[in-house]
Design a protein around this motif. Structure first.
Motif, short mmCIF file in Angstrom:
data_model
loop_
_atom_site.label_atom_id
_atom_site.label_comp_id
_atom_site.label_asym_id
_atom_site.label_seq_id
_atom_site.Cartn_x
_atom_site.Cartn_y
_atom_site.Cartn_z
N UNK A 865 0.81 -1.23 0.00
CA UNK A 865 0.00 0.00 0.00
C UNK A 865 0.84 1.27 0.00
N UNK A 866 1.80 1.44 0.93
CA UNK A 866 2.57 2.69 0.89
C UNK A 866 3.47 2.82 -0.34
N UNK A 867 3.88 1.68 -0.89
CA UNK A 867 4.74 1.75 -2.08
C UNK A 867 4.00 2.33 -3.27
N UNK A 868 2.70 2.05 -3.37
CA UNK A 868 1.91 2.55 -4.51
C UNK A 868 1.00 3.69 -4.09
N UNK A 869 1.19 4.15 -2.84
CA UNK A 869 0.48 5.34 -2.34
C UNK A 869 -1.04 5.14 -2.33
N UNK A 870 -1.48 4.00 -1.79
CA UNK A 870 -2.90 3.75 -1.62
C UNK A 870 -3.14 3.31 -0.19
N UNK A 871 -4.41 3.29 0.19
CA UNK A 871 -4.74 2.90 1.58
C UNK A 871 -5.75 1.77 1.64
N UNK A 872 -6.21 1.29 0.51
CA UNK A 872 -7.24 0.25 0.54
C UNK A 872 -7.17 -0.61 -0.72
N UNK A 873 -7.88 -1.72 -0.68
CA UNK A 873 -7.97 -2.59 -1.85
C UNK A 873 -8.64 -1.87 -3.02
N UNK A 874 -9.66 -1.06 -2.73
CA UNK A 874 -10.37 -0.35 -3.79
C UNK A 874 -9.43 0.62 -4.52
N UNK A 875 -8.62 1.36 -3.75
CA UNK A 875 -7.66 2.28 -4.38
C UNK A 875 -6.61 1.50 -5.16
N UNK A 876 -6.19 0.36 -4.60
CA UNK A 876 -5.21 -0.47 -5.30
C UNK A 876 -5.78 -0.96 -6.63
N UNK A 877 -7.04 -1.36 -6.63
CA UNK A 877 -7.68 -1.84 -7.86
C UNK A 877 -7.69 -0.74 -8.93
N UNK A 878 -7.93 0.51 -8.49
CA UNK A 878 -7.95 1.61 -9.47
C UNK A 878 -6.57 1.83 -10.07
N UNK A 879 -5.54 1.73 -9.22
CA UNK A 879 -4.17 1.91 -9.72
C UNK A 879 -3.80 0.80 -10.70
N UNK A 880 -4.15 -0.43 -10.34
CA UNK A 880 -3.83 -1.57 -11.20
C UNK A 880 -4.58 -1.45 -12.53
N UNK A 881 -5.86 -1.13 -12.46
CA UNK A 881 -6.67 -1.03 -13.67
C UNK A 881 -6.15 0.07 -14.59
N UNK A 882 -5.76 1.18 -14.00
CA UNK A 882 -5.23 2.27 -14.81
C UNK A 882 -3.94 1.85 -15.50
N UNK A 883 -3.12 1.07 -14.77
CA UNK A 883 -1.85 0.63 -15.35
C UNK A 883 -2.01 -0.39 -16.44
N UNK A 884 -3.14 -1.13 -16.45
CA UNK A 884 -3.32 -2.21 -17.40
C UNK A 884 -4.10 -1.81 -18.64
N UNK A 885 -4.71 -0.63 -18.61
CA UNK A 885 -5.53 -0.24 -19.77
C UNK A 885 -4.64 -0.07 -20.99
N UNK A 886 -5.06 -0.67 -22.10
CA UNK A 886 -4.28 -0.62 -23.33
C UNK A 886 -5.13 0.01 -24.42
N UNK A 887 -4.60 1.03 -25.05
CA UNK A 887 -5.36 1.71 -26.10
C UNK A 887 -5.47 0.85 -27.34
#
Length: 887
Positions: A865-887
């Motif tokens: 969590x602190x490494x990716x600057x999130x505090x919850x699973x929901x925030x982590x999911x948003x970070x992961x999803x944003x990183x995986x989106x492919x145009x």
């Protein structure tokens, strides 16, 4: 407890182990040394200290008699807790269950294991696998083992820290002797110390014997110390009443510790009820202890050994027969005691053991299957059946990853007793385990003939298995076309249905070009089928990668991995993960490839699958090159090259060149990249490997266009046109589409193809075409292509390619900021845990997938969590999803 003499440093280490476990930092330590050196005393100290710290103590002692009974040690260890929570399956699956079970109580636990070298193989594998995964759990594992070559091999594979017990210094040995035999005359005292040579048990027992019987107790001095101490124990037993001696021998031969069980067997021997008090003389003499659950423990393992060794063979058989009679509710234990009670050969019992061995393989207790098969061989009356059982035992040893045992059994088989198909099987296996100069590609036609002989001999299942075993070797053999045709004919003669997943996997590996179109059509039908066994799906994953159907390989591989994890089939799981990682890396998806490759390497290392470790290293090098970590990629490639060259596995050097070529591309050294990759296409080069041509043309074409080497690319692409037509390989089709585009300048046609499943290759086309347009001053047309390329490369983690796209955009007058990639701060395992958590899996579900305890998963998430600057699973999911989106 009284102070332990001369072991202060070891005691401090044990106390530190316990303290760390109480604090939530579990660890495993192996106490190692010769018999009598003090391991038991230190283990008892740990048990006492652990209880004082409030730890739950679970303990077990390995017993030679139970070394063949699967999970006998684990069952006894977990008897005080809710064993129903530990499911069936492989040792690895059970290890995770045990971690979950012990973590539920939220209390620190000490697992104290004495004589661990005598544990059954399944319990050993469970505990050592568990022991490597307790870092975030309140669990301390302390295992005591004797020295020995077998122990060396087991510990080398286990990879756990050791504390070695050396002989006591002279001064400490003297203190210990004076404590137990204070009145010895000086000459006798000196002799005891000299004979004991610092061995604490020797000091105590020989000193006590000298105090009672004088100098004669130390004769003969030529005996090894352990034998002399055993003789001392045997002398103590000789003073006991006959019934007590019988009970002790029963306990020594038994695979359990229940006093009631031992008394029941004693009643069968004597024909009368045996009272509990009959064991009391042994308790009074401090030879054994009996706790409140009526569990009997020997004071020292050497006493058990002395009783077994000094008993007459007839007495041992009578005892085993009595134990078998009282174990009617435990069929496996009963059968083992029956087998031990037989004086000669017994074909009927051999058949029972053979059936039991086959069942054990299905239950994934392969070590027990091997032991049962070996005992069946010993009991066999029919020479032909004995030989067939030996062949079966070789397969069991192979399944267990035990090449030494497989080789030993192969040398013991009498070929004169073999039927023709069995003789072929033995030749086939000897070729595998005793490779020589005749085991190269020229040997492959003989294999085709051997498989036909198996079929003619009425053994189709073994023929299919043999063909599956050699398929991957054929793939990497650079075999000429006529040999591949012979092997294809042999595969088609197996009698498998054309929709058979096994036949599809075999054909895909043996002939990915000649049979590629057929294999691809079937793979598309298989990709979402869940009724195919996961081990077969693992084979399909490798075949799909071989023919260049990377998206199918990734899909089937991950689906099979889920089931294989659940079953705990780590060997096949490492293969499936390896192929899935290779597929993702070949698709340019470094974010998926690296965690999968890391897990594959870890599991393959766990069970000694060196080939798949090398494969994982090369996949990691490929993904690291794509990510821009070129120094690491080259280092891994060099490591693999050394191993492959020394083993003369030259076709696999193509994977080394793949990593080096991609590293050069990542650094912008296009001509060097072209030369590195071109070696794979050069028949005169040791790295030449036609099957990799299906995979590498796109990279070669990119190096050619960037390095101005299109004239050298053209003949290579032209030669591969008919190969693409014949094989229908998706990877080669996409690579040729890019090559045609750069050779003709017709990028629009290439981009019009459906590249939905090929984001890296689509982005490469967009980058190359966008660069061409920008240099042609068609700025407005270039920007959308370059933006899309940068977005995709960022999402895939292909940083050097993303940087090139941003550089082209800047040259077009548009600035695009490089996104912050917080996931790069995570280790491969942390990335995998983060992805699974983002998918909504609970800590327990993540742990079951990755063979970790829920507490360990929780600890990882706490760090993530602190490494990716999130505090919850929901925030982590948003970070992961944003990183995986492919145009």
């Amino acid at each position: 407890m009284g102070k332990i003499v001369g072991r202060d440093a070891l005691i401090s280490a044990i106390e530190a182990l316990l303290g760390e476990a109480v604090g939530g930092h579990g660890a495993t330590v192996v106490l190692r040394g010769e018999p009598g050196i003090g391991k038991t005393v230190l283990l008892e100290h740990a048990v006492h200290s652990g209880r004082e710290r409030g730890m739950r103590v679970l303990r077990v002692t390995g017993v030679q008699a139970e070394g063949q009974i699967p999970y006998a040690g684990l069952d006894q260890l977990l008897r005080p807790v809710r064993t129903a929570a530990v499911g069936a399956g492989s040792p690895y699956r059970r290890a995770v269950d045990v971690l979950g079970l012990l973590g539920e109580a939220d209390e620190p636990v000490l697992l104290a294991v004495e004589d661990a070298h005598w544990l059954d193989a399944e319990t050993w594998e469970t505990l050592t696998f568990l022991g490597r995964r307790v870092g975030s759990d309140q669990i301390a594992v302390l295992m005591a083992v004797r020295d020995g070559e077998d122990v060396d091999r087991r510990l080398a594979a286990a990879g756990m820290p050791e504390l070695r017990l050396d002989p006591l210094p002279a001064a400490d040995a003297g203190i210990l002797l004076d404590r137990h035999a204070p009145d010895l005359v000086a000459t006798l005292r000196a002799r005891v110390l000299d004979e004991a040579a610092g061995n604490p048990l020797g000091v105590v027992e020989l000193g006590s014997a000298a105090a009672r019987f004088g100098g004669p107790a130390l004769l003969p001095s030529s005996l090894p110390l352990s034998a002399r101490v055993e003789r001392t124990f045997a002398g103590l037993v000789a003073e006991l009443p006959p019934l007590t001696r019988d009970l002790l021998l029963l306990a020594a031969l038994n695979d359990g510790s229940s006093l009631d069980e031992i008394r029941a067997a004693g009643a069968i021997l004597t024909g009368a009820e045996v009272p509990t008090e009959a064991i009391q003389p042994a308790v009074t003499s401090r030879l054994v202890t009996v706790d409140e659950q009526y569990e009997l423990r020997f004071r020292h393992p050497l006493l058990r050994s002395a009783l077994r060794q000094q008993a007459a063979p007839g007495d041992r058989r009578r005892m085993h027969a009595a134990l078998a009679e009282v174990l009617g509710d435990s069929p496996i234990r009963r059968l083992w005691h029956r087998a031990s009670a037989v004086p000669g050969r017994d074909e009927a019992l051999a058949r029972e053991l053979t059936v039991l061995a086959a069942d054990a393989v299905q239950r994934q207790t392969v070590a027990f299957a091997l032991a049962a098969a070996n005992r069946a061989v010993q009991l066999s009356e029919d020479p032909a059946e004995r030989a067939r059982r030996q062949i079966w035992a070789v397969h069991a040893a192979h399944e267990q990853g035990d090449p030494q045992t497989a080789r030993r059994i192969l040398t013991e088989i009498d070929d004169r007793e073999l039927r023709a198909p069995d003789r072929v099987r033995v030749v086939f296996m000897r070729d595998h385990y005793f490779p020589g100069v005749s085991n190269g590609p020229e040997r492959l036609p003989a294999y085709a003939g051997m498989i036909r002989t198996m079929l003619d001999g009425g053994d189709p299942d073994m023929a299919v298995q043999a063909m599956c075993d050699i398929a991957l070797g054929v793939h990497y053999s650079n075999a000429p076309a006529h040999i591949r045709e012979q092997l294809v004919d042999a595969a088609l003669a197996l009698g498998l249905d054309e929709d058979s997943p096994r036949l599809t996997a075999i054909l895909g590996l043996i002939a990915p070009v000649e049979q590629g179109a057929v294999v691809l059509e079937r793979l598309r039908r298989f990709v979402h089928r869940t009724d195919i066994p996961p081990t077969w799906r693992a084979d399909l994953t490798v075949a799909a990668w071989a023919v260049g159907a990377f998206e199918i390989a990734a899909t089937i591989g991950l689906a099979s991995a889920t089931d294989l994890r659940h079953q705990g089939r780590i060997g096949t799981l490492s293969v499936s993960l390896n192929a899935a990682a290779a597929a993702h890396a070949s698709l340019g998806d470094t974010r998926s490839a690296l965690p999968l490759a890391a897990e594959s390497i870890a599991l393959a290392t766990e069970i000694g699958q060196r080939t798949w470790v090398l494969g994982g290293i090369l996949i990691t090098a490929q993904a690291e090159a794509l990510r821009g970590d070129t120094e690491s990629a080259r280092r891994r490639a060099a490591e693999a090259e050394q191993a492959l060259s020394s083993a003369r596995r030259f076709p696999m050097l193509s994977l080394v060149q793949r990593a080096r070529g991609l590293a050069a591309l990542a650094e912008g050294h296009a001509e060097d990249a072209f030369r590195q990759l071109l070696r794979v296409f050069d028949p005169a080069d040791t790295a030449y490997f036609p099957h990799q041509h299906l995979h590498l043309l796109g990279h070669l074409a990119e190096a050619a266009v960037l390095g101005g080497l299109l004239d050298e690319l053209r003949p290579v692409a032209e030669q591969l046109e008919p190969v693409a037509e014949r094989s229908q390989s998706p990877a080669l089709r996409v690579g040729l589409g890019y090559a045609r585009a750069v050779l003709t300048g017709d990028y629009e046609t290439a981009l019009a193809d459906d590249l939905t499943d090929w984001p890296f290759d689509r982005a490469r086309l967009q980058l190359t075409y966008g660069s061409v347009l920008r240099r042609s001053f068609r700025i407005s047309e270039s920007r959308p292509l370059l933006r899309a390329a940068a977005t995709t490369f960022d999402a895939l983690g292909a940083t050097p390619w993303a940087d090139r796209a941003r550089a082209e955009l800047r040259a077009s007058g548009e600035t695009r900021r490089k996104p912050m990639d917080t996931l790069d701060a995570l280790t491969p395992q942390e990335q995998q845990i983060a992805r699974l958590a983002a998918e909504g899996l609970s800590n327990r579900e993540i742990g079951e997938r990755l063979f970790l305890s829920p507490r360990t998963v929780s600890t990882h998430l706490y760090r993530i969590y602190p490494k990716v600057n999130v505090r919850s699973r929901a925030e982590l999911a948003r970070v992961i999803t944003a990183g995986l989106s492919v145009a």
